[in-house]
Every structure is written in C-alpha cells, then in structure tokens.
Write a protein that holds these residues in place. Structure first.
Motif, PDB file in Angstrom:
ATOM      1  N   ASN A  78       0.783  -1.241   0.000  1.00 50.34           N
ATOM      2  CA  ASN A  78       0.000   0.000   0.000  1.00 50.34           C
ATOM      3  C   ASN A  78       0.813   1.288   0.000  1.00 50.34           C
ATOM      4  O   ASN A  78       0.252   2.360   0.222  1.00 50.34           O
ATOM      5  CB  ASN A  78      -0.969  -0.005   1.195  1.00 50.34           C
ATOM      6  CG  ASN A  78      -0.264   0.184   2.540  1.00 50.34           C
ATOM      7  OD1 ASN A  78       0.916   0.524   2.604  1.00 50.34           O
ATOM      8  ND2 ASN A  78      -0.993  -0.038   3.622  1.00 50.34           N
ATOM      9  N   THR A  79       2.126   1.233  -0.258  1.00 53.53           N
ATOM     10  CA  THR A  79       2.935   2.426   0.025  1.00 53.53           C
ATOM     11  C   THR A  79       3.573   3.112  -1.179  1.00 53.53           C
ATOM     12  O   THR A  79       3.648   4.325  -1.230  1.00 53.53           O
ATOM     13  CB  THR A  79       4.030   2.095   1.054  1.00 53.53           C
ATOM     14  OG1 THR A  79       3.446   1.402   2.156  1.00 53.53           O
ATOM     15  CG2 THR A  79       4.696   3.342   1.576  1.00 53.53           C
ATOM     16  N   ASN A  80       4.089   2.356  -2.142  1.00 53.66           N
ATOM     17  CA  ASN A  80       4.834   3.002  -3.229  1.00 53.66           C
ATOM     18  C   ASN A  80       4.836   2.079  -4.435  1.00 53.66           C
ATOM     19  O   ASN A  80       4.529   0.872  -4.307  1.00 53.66           O
ATOM     20  CB  ASN A  80       6.277   3.287  -2.763  1.00 53.66           C
ATOM     21  CG  ASN A  80       6.992   4.345  -3.606  1.00 53.66           C
ATOM     22  OD1 ASN A  80       6.449   4.864  -4.582  1.00 53.66           O
ATOM     23  ND2 ASN A  80       8.218   4.656  -3.226  1.00 53.66           N
TER      24      ASN A  80
ATOM     25  N   ALA B 281       9.733   0.309   1.246  1.00 54.17           N
ATOM     26  CA  ALA B 281       8.915   0.992   0.236  1.00 54.17           C
ATOM     27  C   ALA B 281       9.615   2.251  -0.274  1.00 54.17           C
ATOM     28  O   ALA B 281       9.067   2.962  -1.105  1.00 54.17           O
ATOM     29  CB  ALA B 281       7.555   1.356   0.827  1.00 54.17           C
ATOM     30  N   HIS B 282      10.833   2.546   0.242  1.00 58.85           N
ATOM     31  CA  HIS B 282      11.539   3.766  -0.169  1.00 58.85           C
ATOM     32  C   HIS B 282      12.922   3.499  -0.749  1.00 58.85           C
ATOM     33  O   HIS B 282      13.914   4.048  -0.271  1.00 58.85           O
ATOM     34  CB  HIS B 282      11.646   4.751   1.002  1.00 58.85           C
ATOM     35  CG  HIS B 282      10.379   5.482   1.259  1.00 58.85           C
ATOM     36  ND1 HIS B 282       9.938   6.505   0.457  1.00 58.85           N
ATOM     37  CD2 HIS B 282       9.423   5.325   2.210  1.00 58.85           C
ATOM     38  CE1 HIS B 282       8.781   6.963   0.903  1.00 58.85           C
ATOM     39  NE2 HIS B 282       8.434   6.251   1.971  1.00 58.85           N
ATOM     40  N   PRO B 283      12.992   2.659  -1.788  1.00 57.04           N
ATOM     41  CA  PRO B 283      14.282   2.526  -2.461  1.00 57.04           C
ATOM     42  C   PRO B 283      14.606   3.827  -3.181  1.00 57.04           C
ATOM     43  O   PRO B 283      13.722   4.652  -3.409  1.00 57.04           O
ATOM     44  CB  PRO B 283      14.016   1.413  -3.476  1.00 57.04           C
ATOM     45  CG  PRO B 283      12.572   1.537  -3.802  1.00 57.04           C
ATOM     46  CD  PRO B 283      11.914   1.966  -2.504  1.00 57.04           C
TER      47      PRO B 283
ATOM     48  N   VAL C  98      12.507   1.483  10.162  1.00 56.70           N
ATOM     49  CA  VAL C  98      13.416   2.204   9.263  1.00 56.70           C
ATOM     50  C   VAL C  98      12.633   2.488   7.990  1.00 56.70           C
ATOM     51  O   VAL C  98      12.717   1.746   7.009  1.00 56.70           O
ATOM     52  CB  VAL C  98      14.698   1.402   8.951  1.00 56.70           C
ATOM     53  CG1 VAL C  98      15.716   2.297   8.238  1.00 56.70           C
ATOM     54  CG2 VAL C  98      15.307   0.822  10.218  1.00 56.70           C
ATOM     55  N   HIS C  99      11.842   3.560   8.013  1.00 51.94           N
ATOM     56  CA  HIS C  99      10.886   3.753   6.925  1.00 51.94           C
ATOM     57  C   HIS C  99      11.549   4.241   5.645  1.00 51.94           C
ATOM     58  O   HIS C  99      11.170   3.835   4.553  1.00 51.94           O
ATOM     59  CB  HIS C  99       9.789   4.721   7.359  1.00 51.94           C
ATOM     60  CG  HIS C  99       8.746   4.895   6.309  1.00 51.94           C
ATOM     61  ND1 HIS C  99       7.958   3.842   5.869  1.00 51.94           N
ATOM     62  CD2 HIS C  99       8.371   5.968   5.564  1.00 51.94           C
ATOM     63  CE1 HIS C  99       7.146   4.273   4.925  1.00 51.94           C
ATOM     64  NE2 HIS C  99       7.384   5.549   4.708  1.00 51.94           N
ATOM     65  N   ASP C 100      12.535   5.117   5.747  1.00 52.03           N
ATOM     66  CA  ASP C 100      13.146   5.703   4.544  1.00 52.03           C
ATOM     67  C   ASP C 100      14.650   5.773   4.779  1.00 52.03           C
ATOM     68  O   ASP C 100      15.121   5.668   5.921  1.00 52.03           O
ATOM     69  CB  ASP C 100      12.550   7.102   4.302  1.00 52.03           C
ATOM     70  CG  ASP C 100      12.818   7.656   2.898  1.00 52.03           C
ATOM     71  OD1 ASP C 100      13.535   7.006   2.098  1.00 52.03           O
ATOM     72  OD2 ASP C 100      12.312   8.760   2.607  1.00 52.03           O
TER      73      ASP C 100
ATOM     74  N   SER D  11      11.496  10.839   9.435  1.00 50.26           N
ATOM     75  CA  SER D  11      10.595  10.091   8.552  1.00 50.26           C
ATOM     76  C   SER D  11      11.101  10.181   7.122  1.00 50.26           C
ATOM     77  O   SER D  11      12.099   9.559   6.784  1.00 50.26           O
ATOM     78  CB  SER D  11       9.153  10.544   8.729  1.00 50.26           C
ATOM     79  OG  SER D  11       9.007  11.859   8.263  1.00 50.26           O
ATOM     80  N   HIS D  12      10.440  10.978   6.287  1.00 54.12           N
ATOM     81  CA  HIS D  12      10.820  10.955   4.865  1.00 54.12           C
ATOM     82  C   HIS D  12      12.014  11.838   4.574  1.00 54.12           C
ATOM     83  O   HIS D  12      12.156  12.917   5.130  1.00 54.12           O
ATOM     84  CB  HIS D  12       9.619  11.354   4.013  1.00 54.12           C
ATOM     85  CG  HIS D  12       8.522  10.351   4.094  1.00 54.12           C
ATOM     86  ND1 HIS D  12       7.345  10.585   4.746  1.00 54.12           N
ATOM     87  CD2 HIS D  12       8.454   9.070   3.641  1.00 54.12           C
ATOM     88  CE1 HIS D  12       6.582   9.496   4.681  1.00 54.12           C
ATOM     89  NE2 HIS D  12       7.232   8.556   4.025  1.00 54.12           N
ATOM     90  N   MET D  13      12.865  11.352   3.690  1.00 53.03           N
ATOM     91  CA  MET D  13      14.077  12.056   3.295  1.00 53.03           C
ATOM     92  C   MET D  13      13.807  12.881   2.055  1.00 53.03           C
ATOM     93  O   MET D  13      13.215  12.380   1.098  1.00 53.03           O
ATOM     94  CB  MET D  13      15.180  11.044   2.955  1.00 53.03           C
ATOM     95  CG  MET D  13      15.362   9.954   3.989  1.00 53.03           C
ATOM     96  SD  MET D  13      16.110  10.654   5.448  1.00 53.03           S
ATOM     97  CE  MET D  13      16.422   9.182   6.413  1.00 53.03           C
TER      98      MET D  13
ATOM     99  N   PHE E 248       0.176   7.352  -0.756  1.00 50.96           N
ATOM    100  CA  PHE E 248       1.401   7.752  -0.065  1.00 50.96           C
ATOM    101  C   PHE E 248       2.470   8.234  -1.041  1.00 50.96           C
ATOM    102  O   PHE E 248       2.881   9.374  -0.994  1.00 50.96           O
ATOM    103  CB  PHE E 248       1.944   6.597   0.785  1.00 50.96           C
ATOM    104  CG  PHE E 248       1.076   6.280   1.983  1.00 50.96           C
ATOM    105  CD1 PHE E 248       0.756   7.253   2.914  1.00 50.96           C
ATOM    106  CD2 PHE E 248       0.589   5.001   2.180  1.00 50.96           C
ATOM    107  CE1 PHE E 248      -0.038   6.961   4.021  1.00 50.96           C
ATOM    108  CE2 PHE E 248      -0.197   4.697   3.287  1.00 50.96           C
ATOM    109  CZ  PHE E 248      -0.516   5.666   4.205  1.00 50.96           C
ATOM    110  N   HIS E 249       2.902   7.330  -1.936  1.00 46.47           N
ATOM    111  CA  HIS E 249       4.061   7.659  -2.770  1.00 46.47           C
ATOM    112  C   HIS E 249       3.891   7.085  -4.178  1.00 46.47           C
ATOM    113  O   HIS E 249       3.105   6.165  -4.383  1.00 46.47           O
ATOM    114  CB  HIS E 249       5.340   7.080  -2.168  1.00 46.47           C
ATOM    115  CG  HIS E 249       5.559   7.466  -0.744  1.00 46.47           C
ATOM    116  ND1 HIS E 249       5.917   8.732  -0.348  1.00 46.47           N
ATOM    117  CD2 HIS E 249       5.460   6.740   0.402  1.00 46.47           C
ATOM    118  CE1 HIS E 249       6.036   8.763   0.963  1.00 46.47           C
ATOM    119  NE2 HIS E 249       5.760   7.570   1.451  1.00 46.47           N
ATOM    120  N   GLY E 250       4.704   7.616  -5.096  1.00 47.93           N
ATOM    121  CA  GLY E 250       4.612   7.137  -6.467  1.00 47.93           C
ATOM    122  C   GLY E 250       5.838   7.469  -7.287  1.00 47.93           C
ATOM    123  O   GLY E 250       6.813   8.050  -6.801  1.00 47.93           O
TER     124      GLY E 250
HETATM  125 FE    FE Z   1       6.731   6.721   3.133  1.00 51.70          FE
END
Ligand code: FE
Ligand code: V55
Length: 473
Positions: A122-124, A168-170, A219-221, A283-285, A460-462
């Motif tokens: 559900n994230t990216n 989900a944040h490569p 470790v989200h991002d 959180s997000h970078m 969330f992301h794309g």
């Molecule tokens: Fe995220």
C-alpha cells in the motif's frame, strides 16, 4: 456476511474507506491545458479497506493496497485504479471478510492465514528491470501489469534477495536504472538485521551489506550519496513478546536515542560510521549529499513520536508532534558521535521530493506538502534550497494535497525544470482533481486542472515512468 465499518477517527472525512476500482479514459479538463510534451505514466499506491477491520480498529498506515495510474499523452490524461490482488487480498476475497488483525501483528491474525503473507502493498510503486512493482515495507515487492495493474506475483529478484521484506523507499536512478534498497528486520519481525542492496538494471546484485541495528527499529526511509547509504534508527521498536501479548507492532521508547548509520557503499560493516542524538523520528528524506568530509541530510524531523498510536511499553500514549524539514549534518572527521541539526522550513511539512534525477547530489529545488491545518487543509510548497525561500500553492479552503511528483520537461532539462503532478482533495464536493503545476512557479497555480468523478482516498508515494521506457519491453 454483513459489511459494517466502525465509526473511528481513522475513517473520518477524506479517509472513509472508498473500496472503488475506477477506469476513466480521458479526464475532463476544468482549466488550462495539459503540457504537450508530457508523455508517461504516474503510478501511486495507497491504502484502502477491503472489508471492515477484523478487530474493529485501524491506523492510517494500514489497509489493503490500491494501485493508481495516470497515463498522459498528447494532452490527454486517463486514470485507472485497481486493488493489488496479492495473497492477502485474494484470501480475504475468498472468505468475504478481513483475516488479518492488528497492523503487522501476525499473532492476531485468523488461524486460516497462518501461512499467507500479510503484505498490504500500500505504500509506493517503482519500475525496475521492466517490472512494475508495488511496495510495502512488510513484504517483498508485488509485481503488477504496467497497462492494466492486473496481478503478476510476489517478486524476490529471482531468489537473489534473501531478506523477508524490502523497504517501500528505495532510491531509483532514472539514468542508469540502478535500484538502491534495503530490508530492516530482515530476518523476520523483531530481528535487528538490516541489509543494503545495490541492484543493477538487470536484477544483478552489485553490493550487499548486512549489519545489525542498535534495536529492532522502524526504518521507513533512507538516503544515498555516491559514497554512502544513510540509515536512521528511531526508538519505535518491535518486541516479539509484546506481539505475542497482542500488542502493537512498534512501541515508543522515549529514553532511547536516535542512531544514524552511514554505510560506506562498496565497503563492509566494519566501515560503518555511527552518530547519535536525542529521541525523535526521522521520517521521509528529501535528499542527501556530500560536501568534503561532511554529509548533509534534508529530512522531515519530529522531536518526539511521529506515530502517537504506538504507545510506550507501559501503555502511555504520548502526544504527537509536527514534522519540520531539517538539515542534519554529519562530520566524518569529528571525534564525537553527535550531529548538527537545524530547521530549514518553519512551517510543518511532510512528503518531501526532489527532481529524482539528482538524488544524492546537492539540489536547488525541493517540493513537499506544507501546513496541514486543523481543518485538514494543506498546500504544495517549493523550497529554494539555496536561498531558503519557500513559495506555496494552496488549492482552496478545506482542500488538501497528496505528495507531489516532479516530471522533467524533457530528458536533458536542468535540475528542477519541469512539472509537478498533484492529486487534490476537495472535501466540499468529496471529489478529487489532478493539478499540473510549473515546478519553478508553483505560486502561479496550476497550468492544468482535471476533474475526477470520484474521490481518490489516501495515496502515499509514487513514481513517474516516461512513455519511452514503458513502451520498450
Ligand atoms: Fe513513506
Ligand atoms: C510509514 C508509513 C507506512 C508504514 C510505516 O510514514 C511507516 C511512515 C505507509 O506505510 O507502514
């Protein structure tokens, strides 16, 4: 079976479960014109709820994945959304009800899905090695069809990725197709293992560095520069004994520290540099880059717990706190293990992005969502990272925006020269719009607005994939 959703804050307003798959060929223009050169597909992922939650509660980061795509060519935009038909979705569709309990707590699931992946996808979404992948950090990627979003299957890079999940944040480089990614709790829930992968455009693993986190962190991002991969550890910690008691997946430990690991690319775990600070959340970078022996990281920083729905081990719910885009600087020559930190925008902001082609290098143009007010409204912000100046576009009273997506004007365009794609939520009509902005002049408002005959729930992301890449197989 009766379908009745509970009346909980996680479902109020825009977040009411939507559960709708849509196909619209040619969205209607409300104003302006779609830039003629825009050619490609914007893929995004978000959560929805297939059936009422099994235990009657929910949090906004949970819920079955919905994949969204906007295909743009010759001034026309078409929209499609589909459930991600992974193992979890299919098992629940067959049962006609939810089978998974609390967020990521496998001990609370229905016994019938003991051996079924609980991944929500559900994230990216990313496009790598000719595959369109939907990501959630609780599982390996799930591949779907680039034109229809129909299911293809869970993807483990031909067996080469041995971790149980991937972030989900490569970071993904449009130019060389390299995928820089990682897994945390990489040998299963609650483990302290983490692994960094550098994978080329044909799925070959060029770099694989395993090491241990100080605790079983979220470790989200992460961020990468040419020489370093930067991993933030924050005291939202998984404890398997707590999961067995039916507790939350993370617990907040206010007396632990933030720890940041700088992992030398091409190196070993012995080369890792460790830095520490007071408890908080990264959180997000937005981006990171090297300046001599200093590594800078622009990230959304919370002074406390970013997820107040995860309590402390003794059950205390601490208050949430806002994120501020902040610059953290790590001096590789210093003897200590501290780092510098300063706010670079004084309004709360989240979901930061840049021109992806320049990730890892010093950028001038940053984009994010700013100023989510008490009425839920928010704006698109653009920061000139050289001068610090922030400009905004607010879509109107009560309206809010999803994470912006930068698209370069043409392949060789300078950094930041292009468009921003933005999904707008209009609470008063309960419908969405697609807005297209000039990335260098967001304050001027959209160059095009397109009507959507439905509400697009949270995404969330794309990723933007140019048409040329999508058409070459
Ligand atoms: Fe995220
Ligand atoms: C985050 C988001 C997640 C998640 C864990 O923003 C952390 C942080 C969208 O899902 O599962």
């Amino acid at each position: 079976m009766e379908v009745r959703f509970p009346d909980i804050p996680a479902y109020h307003g825009w977040a009411k479960p939507l559960r709708l798959e849509s196909t619209v060929e040619g969205l209607e223009l409300i104003e302006g014109a779609v830039p003629a050169g825009l050619d490609g597909t914007w893929y995004r992922a978000g959560p929805d709820r297939q059936y009422p939650p099994m235990l009657g509660t929910d949090i906004f980061i949970d819920g079955e994945g919905m994949a969204h795509m906007f295909r743009i060519k010759d001034g026309v935009v078409s929209y499609r959304s589909r459930w991600v038909r992974n193992d979890r979705y299919m098992a629940q569709a067959k049962a006609g009800r939810s089978l998974f309990g609390l967020y990521r707590n496998r001990f609370t699931d229905d016994p019938s899905v003991k051996d079924v992946s609980g991944g929500t996808a559900n994230t990216n979404m990313i496009f790598h090695d000719g595959r369109l992948l939907v990501l959630k950090e609780d599982d390996l990627p799930f591949e779907v069809d680039r034109d229809t979003l129909d299911p293809i299957g869970r993807y483990d890079f031909g067996g080469k990725v041995r971790a149980t999940s991937l972030t989900a944040h490569p970071k993904w480089y449009p130019d060389d197709g390299r995928l820089l990614t990682y897994s945390y709790q990489a040998r299963g829930d609650g483990t302290r293992d983490i692994v960094f992968y550098d994978i080329d455009d044909q799925g070959r693993i060029l770099d694989e560095i395993w090491f241990e986190m100080p605790y079983a962190s979220l470790v989200h991002d992460f961020a990468v520069t040419p020489n370093w991969a930067i991993f933030p550890f924050m005291p939202l910690i998984t404890d398997v004994e707590n999961l067995k008691r039916g507790g939350t997946f993370y617990e907040w430990h206010p007396n632990e520290q933030v720890v940041v690991a700088l992992v030398k690319r091409g190196g070993t775990k012995e080369d890792i540099r460790w830095f520490r600070g007071p408890a908080g959340c990264l959180s997000h970078m937005m981006n990171a880059w090297e300046e001599g022996s200093t590594i800078h990281l622009d990230t959304c920083y919370y002074d406390g717990n970013c997820f107040p729905f995860f309590p402390t081990p003794d059950g205390q719910h601490v208050e949430g706190c806002p994120p501020f885009l902040s610059r953290l600087s790590f001096d590789l020559n210093s003897d200590g293990d501290g780092f510098a930190r300063r706010r670079i925008i004084n309004t709360p902001g989240e979901m930061p992005r840049t021109d992806d082609r320049y990730q890892g290098h010093e950028c001038r143009h940053g984009f994010l969502i700013v100023g989510r007010g008490p009425d839920g409204s928010s704006a698109i912000g653009r920061i000139d990272l050289r001068s610090g100046e922030v400009t905004r576009w607010h879509p109107g009273p009560g309206a809010s925006v999803h994470e912006p997506q930068f698209v370069a004007r043409c392949p060789g365009a300078p950094e930041g020269d292009g468009w921003l794609l933005v999904i707008v939520n209009r609470l008063e009509t309960n419908l969405s719009e697609l807005a297209i902005l000039d990335a260098q002049d967001v304050a001027a408002g959209p160059v095009a607005r397109l009507y959507m005959p439905m509400r697009v729930r949270t995404t969330f992301h794309g990723t933007w994939v140019p048409g040329e890449r999508l058409r070459s197989r």
